[in-house]
Scaffold this motif. Sequence first.
Motif, mmCIF file in Angstrom:
data_model
loop_
_atom_site.group_PDB
_atom_site.id
_atom_site.type_symbol
_atom_site.label_atom_id
_atom_site.label_comp_id
_atom_site.label_asym_id
_atom_site.label_seq_id
_atom_site.Cartn_x
_atom_site.Cartn_y
_atom_site.Cartn_z
ATOM 1 N N VAL A 213 -8.572 52.314 72.116
ATOM 2 C CA VAL A 213 -7.821 53.449 72.657
ATOM 3 C C VAL A 213 -8.036 53.546 74.156
ATOM 4 N N GLY A 214 -9.285 53.433 74.577
ATOM 5 C CA GLY A 214 -9.581 53.514 76.001
ATOM 6 C C GLY A 214 -8.957 52.382 76.799
ATOM 7 N N ARG A 215 -8.850 51.206 76.189
ATOM 8 C CA ARG A 215 -8.281 50.041 76.901
ATOM 9 C C ARG A 215 -6.777 50.106 77.009
ATOM 10 N N THR A 216 -6.099 50.529 75.936
ATOM 11 C CA THR A 216 -4.657 50.269 75.874
ATOM 12 C C THR A 216 -3.774 51.475 75.597
ATOM 13 N N ALA A 217 -4.319 52.559 75.061
ATOM 14 C CA ALA A 217 -3.468 53.666 74.614
ATOM 15 C C ALA A 217 -3.331 54.731 75.705
ATOM 16 N N ASP A 218 -2.415 55.651 75.467
ATOM 17 C CA ASP A 218 -2.204 56.782 76.375
ATOM 18 C C ASP A 218 -2.890 58.043 75.867
ATOM 19 N N GLY A 219 -3.291 58.040 74.600
ATOM 20 C CA GLY A 219 -3.921 59.224 74.057
ATOM 21 C C GLY A 219 -4.699 58.921 72.794
ATOM 22 N N TRP A 220 -5.664 59.790 72.509
ATOM 23 C CA TRP A 220 -6.472 59.699 71.292
ATOM 24 C C TRP A 220 -6.172 60.918 70.449
ATOM 25 N N LEU A 221 -5.778 60.705 69.169
ATOM 26 C CA LEU A 221 -5.319 61.781 68.299
ATOM 27 C C LEU A 221 -6.080 61.767 66.973
ATOM 28 N N PRO A 222 -7.307 62.292 66.952
ATOM 29 C CA PRO A 222 -8.043 62.412 65.682
ATOM 30 C C PRO A 222 -7.790 63.764 65.036
ATOM 31 N N SER A 223 -8.335 63.946 63.838
ATOM 32 C CA SER A 223 -8.281 65.229 63.141
ATOM 33 C C SER A 223 -9.682 65.813 63.083
ATOM 34 N N LEU A 224 -9.813 67.071 63.480
ATOM 35 C CA LEU A 224 -11.123 67.717 63.493
ATOM 36 C C LEU A 224 -11.750 67.728 62.100
ATOM 37 N N ALA A 225 -10.911 67.842 61.066
ATOM 38 C CA ALA A 225 -11.436 67.899 59.700
ATOM 39 C C ALA A 225 -12.119 66.602 59.286
ATOM 40 N N TYR A 226 -11.817 65.490 59.958
ATOM 41 C CA TYR A 226 -12.416 64.208 59.610
ATOM 42 C C TYR A 226 -13.703 63.927 60.380
ATOM 43 N N LEU A 227 -14.116 64.833 61.255
ATOM 44 C CA LEU A 227 -15.356 64.650 62.010
ATOM 45 C C LEU A 227 -16.486 65.329 61.236
ATOM 46 N N PRO A 228 -17.468 64.575 60.763
ATOM 47 C CA PRO A 228 -18.508 65.152 59.882
ATOM 48 C C PRO A 228 -19.222 66.352 60.478
ATOM 49 N N ASN A 229 -19.450 66.324 61.794
ATOM 50 C CA ASN A 229 -20.168 67.416 62.443
ATOM 51 C C ASN A 229 -19.255 68.296 63.281
ATOM 52 N N GLY A 230 -17.956 68.208 63.025
ATOM 53 C CA GLY A 230 -17.016 69.053 63.742
ATOM 54 C C GLY A 230 -16.985 68.755 65.231
ATOM 55 N N PRO A 231 -16.808 69.781 66.069
ATOM 56 C CA PRO A 231 -16.702 69.569 67.512
ATOM 57 C C PRO A 231 -17.904 68.861 68.126
ATOM 58 N N ALA A 232 -19.060 68.939 67.474
ATOM 59 C CA ALA A 232 -20.256 68.292 68.014
ATOM 60 C C ALA A 232 -20.104 66.785 68.094
ATOM 61 N N ASP A 233 -19.197 66.211 67.298
ATOM 62 C CA ASP A 233 -18.993 64.757 67.314
ATOM 63 C C ASP A 233 -18.125 64.302 68.487
ATOM 64 N N LEU A 234 -17.416 65.233 69.126
ATOM 65 C CA LEU A 234 -16.438 64.823 70.140
ATOM 66 C C LEU A 234 -17.075 64.142 71.339
ATOM 67 N N ALA A 235 -18.245 64.602 71.752
ATOM 68 C CA ALA A 235 -18.869 64.018 72.946
ATOM 69 C C ALA A 235 -19.129 62.526 72.748
ATOM 70 N N GLY A 236 -19.728 62.155 71.625
ATOM 71 C CA GLY A 236 -20.026 60.752 71.387
ATOM 72 C C GLY A 236 -18.784 59.902 71.217
ATOM 73 N N LEU A 237 -17.766 60.429 70.534
ATOM 74 C CA LEU A 237 -16.539 59.671 70.325
ATOM 75 C C LEU A 237 -15.769 59.529 71.639
ATOM 76 N N ASN A 238 -15.753 60.593 72.435
ATOM 77 C CA ASN A 238 -15.112 60.501 73.744
ATOM 78 C C ASN A 238 -15.791 59.453 74.622
ATOM 79 N N ALA A 239 -17.104 59.352 74.509
ATOM 80 C CA ALA A 239 -17.838 58.379 75.314
ATOM 81 C C ALA A 239 -17.393 56.953 74.985
#
Length: 545
Positions: A185-211
């Motif tokens: 996604v970082g190399r080639t896409a224009d956006g990242w579109l996940p679902s919050l419900a699929y993140l085991p720890n909710g918003p707390a997972d966003l920092a690591g995935l964004n990294a």
Amino acid sequence: MTDHGHELLFGGFLTPDARQPEQVVARARLCEQAGLDLVTFQDHPYQPGFLDTWTLMSYLAAATSRIRLAGNVLNLPLRQPVVLARSVASLDLLSGGRIELGLGTGAFWDAIEANGGRRFTPGQAVDALDEAIRIIREVWAADRRGGVRVDGEHYRVVGAKRGPAPAHPVGIWVGAYKPRLLRLVGRTADGWLPSLAYLPNGPADLAGLNALVDEGAAAAGRDPAEVRRLLNVSGRFTGTGAGFLDGPPRQWVRELTDLVLEHGTSGFVLGADDPASIQLFAQEVAPGVRELVAAERAGSAVPTPAAPAPGEPTGPAGGTGEPSGPAGPARQGRETVRAGGVAGLAVTPTPAPRERHSDHRLWDESTRPVAPPAPAGHVYSPQAQAVGGHLVDVHDHLRRELGEIRDLLDQVRRGVVSAGDARGVLNRMTLRQNNWTLGAYCAAYCTLVTQHHGLEDDAIFPHLRRADPGLVPVIDRLEQEHVVIHEVVEGVDRALVALIGDPGRLTGLQQAVDVLTDTLLSHLSYEEENIVEPLARYGFYPGQL
């Protein structure tokens, strides 16, 4: 803070239920009428209980005039890349630039294989998506010479003709959760579109995935800010808070604002089919988040990308972002105070218009209290200048929207309604359709005004009362005028109800809108004259300055 400064985007995520196709269409139209930017649909071509997503999007492109449409996300293993690229470009041209491309690698492989698709391992699925994105971009590059040639392991294109090019830079938004796909996604896409419900720890997972997205962008020599971060969200609107996105709209406003400022999320897509939830999200949550984020950006000087990312709007309703309509052009000096502090505040409050549209006077302007003068010689930092100017910017938006309501009312009176700036033409519709369009627009605007005043009454005004007791009489008067304006807004609502019952009663609606115009513009001017300078000293909230 990782806010990347993108324009905020709010959308709906609707179930494409084949048992009630008319309800799906009605909810999509509601998303547009309520003021959302985007409506999206899951894509499971092997599911007979769902309408085909691409067919549904094509139908809705003709049944709507402003809202953008996207798959959330399209099933790549069952959609051949060259054909998909041309389908997206064609619908984007036909809709006036309202299509975005959400893409997924596929997940339900038994169903995909049963319907003629190829079964991929997780690693193969990532490689196939990488190849598909290359192909899609090559097909869209209609100005390049020669055919499309991508000799991939999973997709092989040997000289396909290019084109057509889309009407606008379509955003390719990828649904991703695993490290390798996030780096892609970082190399080639224009956006990242996940679902919050699929993140085991909710918003707390966003920092690591964004990294991981940032890591992929850096490896490709891209600025991570180029990649828009979107999020599918779900929750409940309730009277009291019971958890994340489980509470009243103002709780949602605070929590989504935190996601913008802490994780760079700039697009929120609500998974809900309930009309009431859609309206609350569009008319209360979205305006509140926009206002709080704009205030924070004004105070912290978050840079806006020099050019919009693909698939990103350039301003409200696809415009340039420059205030227009009743507000006139942006005040001179607002953009010339970034380099250093100045002794005087370089933000000019907007004077009230001299022309009145109505004979009704709902208050005596001569009795309005005046704020105490600013301290002599006070120096305003660039951040303070921006904070002071933000209130004018917010009011300019309200003035511009008010001008559009008056223009739309005039078009209804003449039997003409705009099909949207993107198409650039006027379509003639029946009087009932015109009234319905006007009614939805007026209702959304009235809610926007109410939301703005609610934020002031609940958060900004109490802060200013504590910061400067000399402002108390002014704030008391402003709050009293908010009550009056609320009653005026209700008068517009009553006029709309009367118009639905009797399409000939346009005069009553015109009178109600005239009273709203005079009352609101007078109030906004008074507020700016007395509150802009204190905001530049105290901020919108404690600690901002």
